[in-house]
Design a protein around this motif. Structure first.
Motif, mmCIF file in Angstrom:
data_model
loop_
_atom_site.group_PDB
_atom_site.id
_atom_site.type_symbol
_atom_site.label_atom_id
_atom_site.label_comp_id
_atom_site.label_asym_id
_atom_site.label_seq_id
_atom_site.Cartn_x
_atom_site.Cartn_y
_atom_site.Cartn_z
ATOM 1 N N ARG A 17 0.816 -1.213 0.000
ATOM 2 C CA ARG A 17 0.000 0.000 0.000
ATOM 3 C C ARG A 17 0.852 1.267 0.000
ATOM 4 N N ARG A 18 1.852 1.271 -0.898
ATOM 5 C CA ARG A 18 2.745 2.422 -1.003
ATOM 6 C C ARG A 18 2.895 2.834 -2.455
ATOM 7 N N ILE A 19 3.243 4.104 -2.629
ATOM 8 C CA ILE A 19 3.517 4.639 -3.951
ATOM 9 C C ILE A 19 4.648 5.646 -3.805
ATOM 10 N N ILE A 20 5.482 5.751 -4.815
ATOM 11 C CA ILE A 20 6.574 6.727 -4.785
ATOM 12 C C ILE A 20 6.214 7.848 -5.746
ATOM 13 N N ILE A 21 6.135 9.047 -5.222
ATOM 14 C CA ILE A 21 5.820 10.232 -6.023
ATOM 15 C C ILE A 21 6.891 11.276 -5.724
ATOM 16 N N GLY A 22 7.566 11.710 -6.742
ATOM 17 C CA GLY A 22 8.606 12.712 -6.554
ATOM 18 C C GLY A 22 9.732 12.235 -5.654
ATOM 19 N N GLY A 23 10.005 10.937 -5.687
ATOM 20 C CA GLY A 23 11.074 10.379 -4.879
ATOM 21 C C GLY A 23 10.706 10.132 -3.424
ATOM 22 N N ARG A 24 9.474 10.418 -3.041
ATOM 23 C CA ARG A 24 9.018 10.226 -1.667
ATOM 24 C C ARG A 24 8.012 9.089 -1.595
ATOM 25 N N VAL A 25 8.161 8.226 -0.602
ATOM 26 C CA VAL A 25 7.226 7.123 -0.398
ATOM 27 C C VAL A 25 5.996 7.665 0.327
ATOM 28 N N ARG A 26 4.845 7.339 -0.215
ATOM 29 C CA ARG A 26 3.578 7.765 0.396
ATOM 30 C C ARG A 26 2.699 6.538 0.581
ATOM 31 N N LEU A 27 1.980 6.522 1.667
ATOM 32 C CA LEU A 27 1.064 5.420 1.932
ATOM 33 C C LEU A 27 -0.241 5.647 1.181
ATOM 34 N N LEU A 28 -0.839 4.557 0.712
ATOM 35 C CA LEU A 28 -2.109 4.644 -0.001
ATOM 36 C C LEU A 28 -3.267 4.452 0.974
ATOM 37 N N ASP A 29 -4.225 5.363 0.953
ATOM 38 C CA ASP A 29 -5.437 5.155 1.735
ATOM 39 C C ASP A 29 -6.312 4.126 1.015
ATOM 40 N N ASP A 30 -7.375 3.702 1.646
ATOM 41 C CA ASP A 30 -8.220 2.633 1.082
ATOM 42 C C ASP A 30 -8.772 2.999 -0.291
ATOM 43 N N LEU A 31 -9.283 4.212 -0.434
ATOM 44 C CA LEU A 31 -9.887 4.617 -1.704
ATOM 45 C C LEU A 31 -8.847 4.660 -2.826
ATOM 46 N N THR A 32 -7.705 5.285 -2.568
ATOM 47 C CA THR A 32 -6.666 5.384 -3.584
ATOM 48 C C THR A 32 -6.139 4.004 -3.958
ATOM 49 N N HIS A 33 -5.965 3.141 -2.978
ATOM 50 C CA HIS A 33 -5.504 1.771 -3.224
ATOM 51 C C HIS A 33 -6.482 1.043 -4.142
ATOM 52 N N GLN A 34 -7.774 1.143 -3.849
ATOM 53 C CA GLN A 34 -8.782 0.457 -4.655
ATOM 54 C C GLN A 34 -8.865 1.023 -6.069
ATOM 55 N N LEU A 35 -8.837 2.344 -6.187
ATOM 56 C CA LEU A 35 -8.906 2.969 -7.513
ATOM 57 C C LEU A 35 -7.695 2.610 -8.366
ATOM 58 N N LEU A 36 -6.513 2.618 -7.766
ATOM 59 C CA LEU A 36 -5.311 2.266 -8.499
ATOM 60 C C LEU A 36 -5.326 0.792 -8.914
ATOM 61 N N ALA A 37 -5.757 -0.082 -8.019
ATOM 62 C CA ALA A 37 -5.857 -1.510 -8.347
ATOM 63 C C ALA A 37 -6.864 -1.726 -9.479
ATOM 64 N N ASP A 38 -8.001 -1.048 -9.405
ATOM 65 C CA ASP A 38 -9.017 -1.164 -10.456
ATOM 66 C C ASP A 38 -8.476 -0.665 -11.793
ATOM 67 N N TRP A 39 -7.768 0.468 -11.770
ATOM 68 C CA TRP A 39 -7.227 1.038 -13.000
ATOM 69 C C TRP A 39 -6.210 0.089 -13.630
ATOM 70 N N LEU A 40 -5.315 -0.459 -12.818
ATOM 71 C CA LEU A 40 -4.310 -1.373 -13.349
ATOM 72 C C LEU A 40 -4.945 -2.651 -13.895
#
Length: 62
Positions: A17-40
Motif C-alpha cells: 500500500r505504497r507509492i513513490i511520487i517525486g522520490g518520496r514514499v507515500r502510503l495509499l489510503d483505502d480509496l486510492t488503493h482500490q482505484l489504483l488496483a481497479d485502473w491497473l
C-alpha cells in the motif's frame, strides 16, 4: 502534480500500500488503493499491453 505525470509501474507497491511520487514514499489510503488496483486491472484487460511501464493515460474531454 507534474510528478504524477511520470508515475511508473515500478513506483506502485499495492501489496504494501505504497507509492513513490517525486522520490518520496507515500502510503495509499483505502480509496486510492482500490482505484489504483481497479485502473491497473482495467489496463491489463482492456487491450494490448502498452510499450511503456507508465501508469498514465491520455483522455480527451467529450
Amino acid at each position: 502534480m507534474a510528478d504524477m505525470l511520470v508515475l511508473r509501474l515500478d513506483d506502485v507497491d499495492l501489496g504494501n500500500r505504497r507509492i513513490i511520487i517525486g522520490g518520496r514514499v507515500r502510503l495509499l489510503d483505502d480509496l486510492t488503493h482500490q482505484l489504483l488496483a481497479d485502473w491497473l486491472r482495467h489496463r491489463q484487460t482492456a487491450g494490448p499491453t502498452p510499450p511503456t511501464r507508465t501508469c498514465s493515460s491520455t483522455t480527451r474531454p467529450p
